[in-house]
Write an enzyme that holds these catalytic residues in place. Structure first.
Site, PDB file in Angstrom:
ATOM      1  N   ARG A  57      12.854 -46.690  28.056  1.00  0.00           N
ATOM      2  CA  ARG A  57      13.315 -45.490  27.346  1.00  0.00           C
ATOM      3  C   ARG A  57      13.692 -44.443  28.400  1.00  0.00           C
ATOM      4  O   ARG A  57      12.849 -44.052  29.211  1.00  0.00           O
ATOM      5  CB  ARG A  57      12.235 -44.980  26.390  1.00  0.00           C
ATOM      6  CG  ARG A  57      11.934 -46.016  25.292  1.00  0.00           C
ATOM      7  CD  ARG A  57      11.287 -45.420  24.085  1.00  0.00           C
ATOM      8  NE  ARG A  57      12.202 -44.614  23.308  1.00  0.00           N
ATOM      9  CZ  ARG A  57      11.804 -43.802  22.338  1.00  0.00           C
ATOM     10  NH1 ARG A  57      10.521 -43.694  22.047  1.00  0.00           N
ATOM     11  NH2 ARG A  57      12.680 -43.086  21.656  1.00  0.00           N
ATOM     12  N   ASP A  87       9.960 -34.260  25.527  1.00  0.00           N
ATOM     13  CA  ASP A  87      10.109 -35.497  26.305  1.00  0.00           C
ATOM     14  C   ASP A  87      10.509 -35.186  27.733  1.00  0.00           C
ATOM     15  O   ASP A  87      10.238 -35.965  28.647  1.00  0.00           O
ATOM     16  CB  ASP A  87      11.135 -36.424  25.643  1.00  0.00           C
ATOM     17  CG  ASP A  87      10.512 -37.082  24.418  1.00  0.00           C
ATOM     18  OD1 ASP A  87      10.571 -36.472  23.330  1.00  0.00           O
ATOM     19  OD2 ASP A  87       9.899 -38.143  24.574  1.00  0.00           O
ATOM     20  N   ARG A 138       5.158 -45.083  21.025  1.00  0.00           N
ATOM     21  CA  ARG A 138       6.177 -44.059  21.243  1.00  0.00           C
ATOM     22  C   ARG A 138       5.514 -42.698  21.446  1.00  0.00           C
ATOM     23  O   ARG A 138       4.319 -42.530  21.262  1.00  0.00           O
ATOM     24  CB  ARG A 138       7.217 -44.051  20.111  1.00  0.00           C
ATOM     25  CG  ARG A 138       6.776 -44.405  18.726  1.00  0.00           C
ATOM     26  CD  ARG A 138       5.904 -43.399  18.066  1.00  0.00           C
ATOM     27  NE  ARG A 138       6.457 -42.081  18.199  1.00  0.00           N
ATOM     28  CZ  ARG A 138       5.759 -40.982  18.242  1.00  0.00           C
ATOM     29  NH1 ARG A 138       4.445 -41.018  18.141  1.00  0.00           N
ATOM     30  NH2 ARG A 138       6.322 -39.802  18.382  1.00  0.00           N
ATOM     31  N   GLY A 139       6.359 -41.726  21.815  1.00  0.00           N
ATOM     32  CA  GLY A 139       5.841 -40.408  22.167  1.00  0.00           C
ATOM     33  C   GLY A 139       5.683 -40.361  23.683  1.00  0.00           C
ATOM     34  O   GLY A 139       5.170 -41.313  24.283  1.00  0.00           O
ATOM     35  N   GLN A 183       8.367 -40.446  11.918  1.00  0.00           N
ATOM     36  CA  GLN A 183       7.120 -40.205  12.652  1.00  0.00           C
ATOM     37  C   GLN A 183       6.332 -39.021  12.074  1.00  0.00           C
ATOM     38  O   GLN A 183       5.111 -39.014  12.097  1.00  0.00           O
ATOM     39  CB  GLN A 183       7.412 -39.902  14.134  1.00  0.00           C
ATOM     40  CG  GLN A 183       8.056 -41.033  14.903  1.00  0.00           C
ATOM     41  CD  GLN A 183       9.566 -40.866  14.965  1.00  0.00           C
ATOM     42  OE1 GLN A 183      10.196 -40.511  13.970  1.00  0.00           O
ATOM     43  NE2 GLN A 183      10.158 -41.146  16.103  1.00  0.00           N
ATOM     44  N   ASN A 234      13.852 -33.123  23.214  1.00  0.00           N
ATOM     45  CA  ASN A 234      12.827 -33.578  22.266  1.00  0.00           C
ATOM     46  C   ASN A 234      13.529 -34.293  21.119  1.00  0.00           C
ATOM     47  O   ASN A 234      14.763 -34.311  21.042  1.00  0.00           O
ATOM     48  CB  ASN A 234      11.994 -32.394  21.757  1.00  0.00           C
ATOM     49  CG  ASN A 234      10.727 -32.846  21.053  1.00  0.00           C
ATOM     50  OD1 ASN A 234       9.959 -33.643  21.587  1.00  0.00           O
ATOM     51  ND2 ASN A 234      10.503 -32.370  19.835  1.00  0.00           N
ATOM     52  N   LYS A 235      12.760 -34.877  20.253  1.00  0.00           N
ATOM     53  CA  LYS A 235      13.290 -35.670  19.140  1.00  0.00           C
ATOM     54  C   LYS A 235      14.473 -34.985  18.458  1.00  0.00           C
ATOM     55  O   LYS A 235      14.432 -33.783  18.185  1.00  0.00           O
ATOM     56  CB  LYS A 235      12.162 -35.927  18.137  1.00  0.00           C
ATOM     57  CG  LYS A 235      12.533 -36.691  16.901  1.00  0.00           C
ATOM     58  CD  LYS A 235      13.209 -38.032  17.164  1.00  0.00           C
ATOM     59  CE  LYS A 235      12.391 -38.940  18.045  1.00  0.00           C
ATOM     60  NZ  LYS A 235      13.131 -40.166  18.459  1.00  0.00           N
TER      61      LYS A 235
HETATM   62  C1  RUB Z   1       8.788 -38.567  20.190  1.00  0.00           C
HETATM   63  C2  RUB Z   1       9.065 -37.130  20.437  1.00  0.00           C
HETATM   64  C3  RUB Z   1       7.861 -36.283  20.694  1.00  0.00           C
HETATM   65  C4  RUB Z   1       7.682 -36.156  22.201  1.00  0.00           C
HETATM   66  C5  RUB Z   1       6.384 -35.477  22.577  1.00  0.00           C
HETATM   67  O1  RUB Z   1       9.956 -39.351  20.167  1.00  0.00           O
HETATM   68  O2  RUB Z   1      10.178 -36.669  20.535  1.00  0.00           O
HETATM   69  O3  RUB Z   1       8.024 -34.997  20.162  1.00  0.00           O
HETATM   70  O4  RUB Z   1       7.689 -37.449  22.769  1.00  0.00           O
HETATM   71  O5  RUB Z   1       5.300 -36.273  22.198  1.00  0.00           O
HETATM   72  P1  RUB Z   1       9.833 -40.945  19.934  1.00  0.00           P
HETATM   73  P2  RUB Z   1       3.883 -36.130  22.920  1.00  0.00           P
HETATM   74  O6  RUB Z   1       9.060 -41.151  18.675  1.00  0.00           O
HETATM   75  O7  RUB Z   1      11.253 -41.402  19.862  1.00  0.00           O
HETATM   76  O8  RUB Z   1       9.129 -41.499  21.162  1.00  0.00           O
HETATM   77  O9  RUB Z   1       3.542 -34.681  22.915  1.00  0.00           O
HETATM   78  O10 RUB Z   1       2.986 -36.963  22.039  1.00  0.00           O
HETATM   79  O11 RUB Z   1       4.011 -36.668  24.305  1.00  0.00           O
END
Ligand code: RUB
Length: 320
Positions: A60, A205, A22-23, A164, A215-216
Site C-alpha cells: 500500500r 496516513d 488496514r489502517g 470501515q 487520509n481516507k
Molecule cells: C484507513 C484510514 C485511516 C488512517 C489512520 O484507510 O484512512 O483514517 O489509516 O488510521 P484504509 P490509524 O482502511 O484504506 O487502510 O489512526 O488507525 O493509523
C-alpha cells in the site's frame, strides 16, 4: 473477533493488500512483524529479509508508517542467523511498544481539545489504543475524552465502499460505551449545517512537511464543509506519520484501487455491468483547512511548515 495466522510474508502481504488488515498504524506494525517473520522463516538470512521488505512496502503506497517501520527493521537486520533474529525481534517489540505509547499520549493531548457536551465527527476507522488491533489515532482522542468523564457523542461516517466507519468504528464505539450515530459519507454537510457537529477528528496516513494530509477519501470534502461552518478540523497523528521527505500533498502517491470495489459490494453488482468507476483510496486535505495536528507530543498549530519540524526537535510550539 477472529484470529488469523500468517505463516509467511506472502500471506501477510496479501492480507494488507486486500485490506483484511488496514489502517496506517496497524499496517505499520504488520510491516515490523512481517520482517521478523521473514527472519524467523529464513533462519536469519539477510537476502530473505530484503525481499520481504520489498514485498511489504509494495502493498500500500500512501501510508508512510509501513515504509518507515519496514526501513527501521531492515536497518537493524545485521549479522546472520541467530544474531539477526535477535536484532529484529528486539526492534519489532520496541516499535509496537512505541506505537502504543504514542496512542496514549496523543489521545490525552487531543482529549484536551474536546469539551463536555461536544459532538465529534470522524471518518473511516482510525482506532483507539486497546481497540481492534494496533493503530489508531482519532479514536484514541475520543476514547480518552470519554474516559475523562466528558459527555460526548460521535458521528461516524460509514466510509464507502469498505464501510470501515460502520463495521469497525461503530463497533469500537459500542465496545467503549461511547454514544454514537452512524451517517453515510454524503451527510456531513447536512449534519454540520444543522449544528450537529462541534469538532471533526480524523486519522492520517501521511502528513507532509507543510501539514497537507493524506487520509481516507472523503476527508477533504468533510474539511471543506467544516471550514464553511467554522467547525474545528483536527487530524490525530504521530511524529512517525509526519513525513518530512514529502514536501506537500502534491507529491503523495494516492493509492488507486480496483474499480470493481466500487461497482460491486462483496461480489454483488451495485451498478450496471460495464460501468466505469474510479476508486482513489485516499485524498489530500490541504493544510489551510486543518485547525491543528494532534501528535504524541502536543497539538501543533500553524504555521505547520516550521512547527511540525520543531515537534521532532521538542521545541515548545504547541497549543495550550
Ligand atoms: C484507513 C484510514 C485511516 C488512517 C489512520 O484507510 O484512512 O483514517 O489509516 O488510521 P484504509 P490509524 O482502511 O484504506 O487502510 O489512526 O488507525 O493509523
Amino acid at each position: 473477533e477472529k484470529i488469523y495466522t500468517f505463516t509467511n510474508v506472502g500471506q501477510l502481504g496479501d492480507a494488507i493488500r486486500s485490506m483484511m488488515i488496514r489502517g496506517s498504524g496497524a499496517i505499520g506494525i504488520c510491516g515490523a512483524y512481517g520482517i521478523l517473520l521473514a527472519a524467523l522463516k529464513s533462519n536469519g538470512n539477510t537476502q530473505a529479509v530484503r525481499e520481504a521488505a520489498k514485498l511489504l512496502k509494495s502493498t500500500r503506497p500512501t501510508a508512510v508508517n509501513l515504509m518507515k517501520t519496514v526501513d527501521e527493521m531492515t536497518s537493524v537486520a545485521e549479522g546472520s542467523g541467530e544474531e539477526l533474529i535477535v536484532n529484529v525481534e528486539k526492534k519489532a517489540v520496541e516499535i509496537l511498544k512505541r506505537q502504543l505509547e504514542f496512542e496514549y499520549d496523543l489521545g490525552s493531548h487531543g482529549a484536551n481539545l474536546i469539551e463536555d457536551g461536544d459532538t465529534i465527527m470522524t471518518h473511516c476507522h482510525s482506532g483507539a489504543f486497546g481497540g481492534a488491533g494496533y493503530g489508531g489515532r482519532a479514536l484514541s482522542v475520543i476514547r480518552t475524552a470519554h474516559e475523562q468523564g466528558k459527555n460526548i457523542h460521535v458521528y461516524t461516517c460509514e466510509t464507502r465502499p469498505y464501510l470501515q466507519g460502520a463495521r469497525i468504528t461503530a463497533l469500537e464505539l459500542k465496545k467503549f460505551g461511547i454514544p454514537h450515530t452512524l451517517i453515510t459519507d454524503n451527510m456531513s454537510g447536512f449534519c454540520m449545517r444543522e449544528g450537529k457537529i462541534d469538532k471533526v477528528v480524523v486519522g492520517s496516513d501521511r502528513v507532509a512537511a507543510n501539514g497537507d494530509l493524506a487520509n481516507k477519501v472523503g476527508t477533504y470534502m468533510h474539511a471543506l464543509a467544516a471550514q464553511e461552518h467554522n467547525i474545528p478540523f483536527y487530524t490525530a497523528t504521530s511524529s512517525h506519520t509526519i513525513d518530512f521527505s514529502t514536501v506537500s500533498g502534491e507529491s503523495i502517491e494516492v493509492e488507486m484501487r480496483d474499480a470493481a470495489e466500487v461497482t460491486h459490494f462483496k461480489g454483488i453488482p451495485t451498478a450496471p455491468e460495464g460501468t466505469e468507476a474510479l476508486y482513489p483510496s485516499f485524498d489530500i486535505t490541504p493544510h489551510h483547512l486543518i485547525t491543528g495536528i494532534i501528535t504524541e507530543k502536543g497539538v501543533v498549530s500553524v504555521p505547520y511548515e516550521t512547527n511540525l519540524k520543531k515537534v521532532i526537535d521538542q521545541e515548545n510550539v504547541f497549543q495550550k
